[in-house]
Write an enzyme that holds these catalytic residues in place. Structure first.
Site, PDB file in Angstrom:
ATOM      1  N   VAL A   4      -8.171  -2.027  -6.338  1.00 57.13           N
ATOM      2  CA  VAL A   4      -8.488  -3.446  -6.232  1.00 57.13           C
ATOM      3  C   VAL A   4      -9.975  -3.634  -5.998  1.00 57.13           C
ATOM      4  O   VAL A   4     -10.576  -2.950  -5.150  1.00 57.13           O
ATOM      5  CB  VAL A   4      -7.686  -4.110  -5.089  1.00 57.13           C
ATOM      6  CG1 VAL A   4      -8.037  -5.592  -4.978  1.00 57.13           C
ATOM      7  CG2 VAL A   4      -6.189  -3.930  -5.314  1.00 57.13           C
ATOM      8  N   ASP A  54       8.337  -4.470  -0.130  1.00 61.27           N
ATOM      9  CA  ASP A  54       7.288  -3.516   0.230  1.00 61.27           C
ATOM     10  C   ASP A  54       6.475  -4.095   1.384  1.00 61.27           C
ATOM     11  O   ASP A  54       5.250  -4.245   1.302  1.00 61.27           O
ATOM     12  CB  ASP A  54       6.397  -3.238  -0.988  1.00 61.27           C
ATOM     13  CG  ASP A  54       5.540  -1.992  -0.809  1.00 61.27           C
ATOM     14  OD1 ASP A  54       5.811  -1.212   0.124  1.00 61.27           O
ATOM     15  OD2 ASP A  54       4.589  -1.806  -1.587  1.00 61.27           O
TER      16      ASP A  54
END
Length: 554
Positions: free
Chosen positions: A135, A284
């Site tokens: 990212v 998650d």
């Protein structure tokens, strides 16, 4: 097999042997890929450690794909030993970042334009690096701050190569290692393959983020990042950048003046809202994917793994929790049998006692005292004992609940998750089982099926009559108390007639509810005309029963 896959298999064999799994390698019968001198001279690493620890170290050494495999396997507590599950949960994506030149090439190819054309600025250093992607922060030309998730170059080919080797190893385990079959290696690889392929397509993750944004629309306690679809492809995902503090940094949250108890309660409510109201949940939920904004709002990130509960499973779960908070273990046992989760041969009293042993220790305790992970492991052991059929999504949900427990304990140790969940479960159960609106929705489905059956009925009757006329249908009678048989047939005919009339009234009531306009008069949200139809059906059925009993008495 391709040369690259032979080399990869060689690496796997060498790593397994190095960590003391040489006996397993021998049983797999793939020694030809490992030179003799390597088998003899290879230094064993950490061979004295417990098996579960050595398995984790093997997966870490084999790299990103195998780390992800271990993470997926950690959700399958239904067939993996508990110490393995706990050890595999420690696996983290510790992957070096890809050089910026390669990231830039992926972004420009995927978005079909120069980086400078798509973004005003794009930071070269990643803020996060994982097995599939990394990212980078960036700024759009309109000043919007975004986070850009970029798929690692060549990761698709690496994953496919590793999957091919995993399938080979799984097949060899099933074929040559009988004791490994209980861990269902093919099922683990199959589930992993599904998860890893889904995670590679970032448009799927973007769609999940959009879905969660709609779920929490208007909810001031939860915020989901906006997806910039013009800058999103299968390889690149561009999301709104939202600043916040990771939810497990409790001291920092307190320093910023956040009410940690309120944050904890809101987090639990948000989780149960996903499960019961929508049947879709973030699967998650480790602390790195949950942040707290400056205004105390909970921020969800990373929607690569999402769990789903169909209506049947959602109803089962809600019913179970509904009876659990009421401590009604008998009904819990009955629900398990009705759902087919336990066989008819299971002693219901014994199963009820097992459920009581699991659940009763949690009541009257704070979250600090309740170890939900241990509770779930006990449930899994009980499931094995009674040969229960457990669904993967339910196990994924259990894993998420364990994580929520850990986060809640860190934030506010004295909170009781069940006390927070109890009113939410009651509310959902009342709305699902007793709401006229829900009854109308279910009735609409049934009405459609009845209409289809009514349309097909004339054709079926016509075929039956034609078959009889053409002598294709032959019926033989034996004259034995035929008068009594005739009376029984007549009575059955009258009951069918009454049933058809009742069904017609019910269908009419459902159809009236379905096609009533928004301006139609209503009571409790249900059209009056529809209610009148239901009342007519009940009244007719009551009167018909009295007439039939009166006729019998005469």
């Amino acid at each position: 097999m391709k040369i690259s896959r032979v080399r990869r298999l060689h690496k796997i064999v060498a790593t397994l042997t190095g960590y003391g799994f040489g006996g397993l390698v021998s049983e797999l019968r793939i020694f030809p890929f490992l030179p003799l001198f390597e088998r003899v001279l290879l230094r064993r690493k950490e061979a004295g450690l417990p098996t579960a620890v050595r398995i984790r170290l093997v997966l870490e050494e084999l790299g990103p794909t195998f780390i992800k495999l271990g993470q997926v396997a950690s959700t399958r507590a239904d067939f993996l030993p508990s110490d393995w599950v706990e050890e595999l949960k420690k696996l983290q994506d510790m992957v070096p970042p890809v050089p910026f030149d390669e990231v830039k090439a992926v972004v420009e190819r995927s978005l079909e334009g120069p980086l400078e054309e798509k973004f005003r600025s794009f930071e070269a250093e990643p803020v996060a690096s994982a097995s599939i992607a990394q990212v980078h922060y960036a700024t759009l030309h309109d000043g919007s701050e975004v986070a850009v998730k970029v798929r690692r170059p060549g990761i698709g080919e690496t994953i496919e190569s590793d999957l091919a080797v995993m399938w080979l190893v799984a097949d060899l385990l099933v074929k040559y290692v009988p004791q490994a079959r209980r861990y269902r290696p093919r099922e683990v690889v199959r589930e992993f393959s599904r998860v890893i392929h889904s995670e590679q397509d970032f448009t799927v993750e973007g769609a999940h983020a959009n879905r969660f944004a709609r779920m929490f629309e208007g909810d001031p306690t939860v915020r989901i990042p906006k997806v910039y679809w013009k800058l999103t492809t299968a390889e690149v995902l561009t999301l709104e950048r939202i600043s916040g503090v990771p939810i497990d940094e409790v001291e920092e949250l307190k320093r910023r003046g956040h009410d940690v108890k309120k944050v904890s309660v809101n987090g639990i409510k948000a989780f149960f809202k996903q499960v019961f109201e929508h049947g879709v949940f973030h699967a998650d939920l480790h602390p790195g994917n949950i942040f707290v904004g400056d205004d105390g709002v909970i921020i969800y990130l990373d929607f690569g793994i999402v769990g789903r509960l169909d209506r049947e499973l959602k109803t089962y779960l809600a019913t179970m929790l509904f009876h659990l908070v009421r401590e009604d273990y008998r009904r819990m046992a009955i629900v398990h049998r009705q759902m087919g989760l336990i066989g008819r041969d299971v002693d219901l009293d014994e199963f009820e006692d097992a459920l009581r042993d699991i659940a009763e220790p949690i009541f009257g305790k704070s979250l600090e005292e309740i170890k939900i992970s241990a509770l779930l492991m006990k449930l899994i052991r009980t499931a094995r004992r009674f040969n229960m059929r457990l669904q993967p999504n339910l196990l994924l949900l259990q894993k998420s609940m364990v994580i929520i427990e850990g986060v809640g304990r860190q934030l506010y140790p004295d909170i009781n998750m069940w006390e927070v969940a109890r009113p939410l479960i009651y509310k959902w159960m009342v709305r699902e089982k007793f709401s006229p609106k829900k009854a109308l929705e279910k009735g609409r489905d049934y009405a459609g099926e009845l209409v289809d059956a009514a349309i097909e009925l004339p054709g079926s009757v016509n075929s039956l009559v034609r078959a009889a006329v053409d002598e294709e249908l032959r019926i033989g009678f034996v004259h034995h108390r035929l008068e009594g048989l005739s009376d029984e047939i007549g009575g059955a005919g009258r009951r069918i007639e009454k049933g058809l009339v009742t069904a017609a009234l019910l269908v009419g009531a459902f159809m009236a509810g379905v096609f009533s306009g928004p301006d139609a008069p209503r009571l409790a949200g249900v059209p009056l005309l529809s209610l009148a139809g239901f009342a007519a059906a009940v009244l007719f059925r009551h009167l018909a029963g009295r007439w039939e009993r009166g006729g019998d008495e005469v």
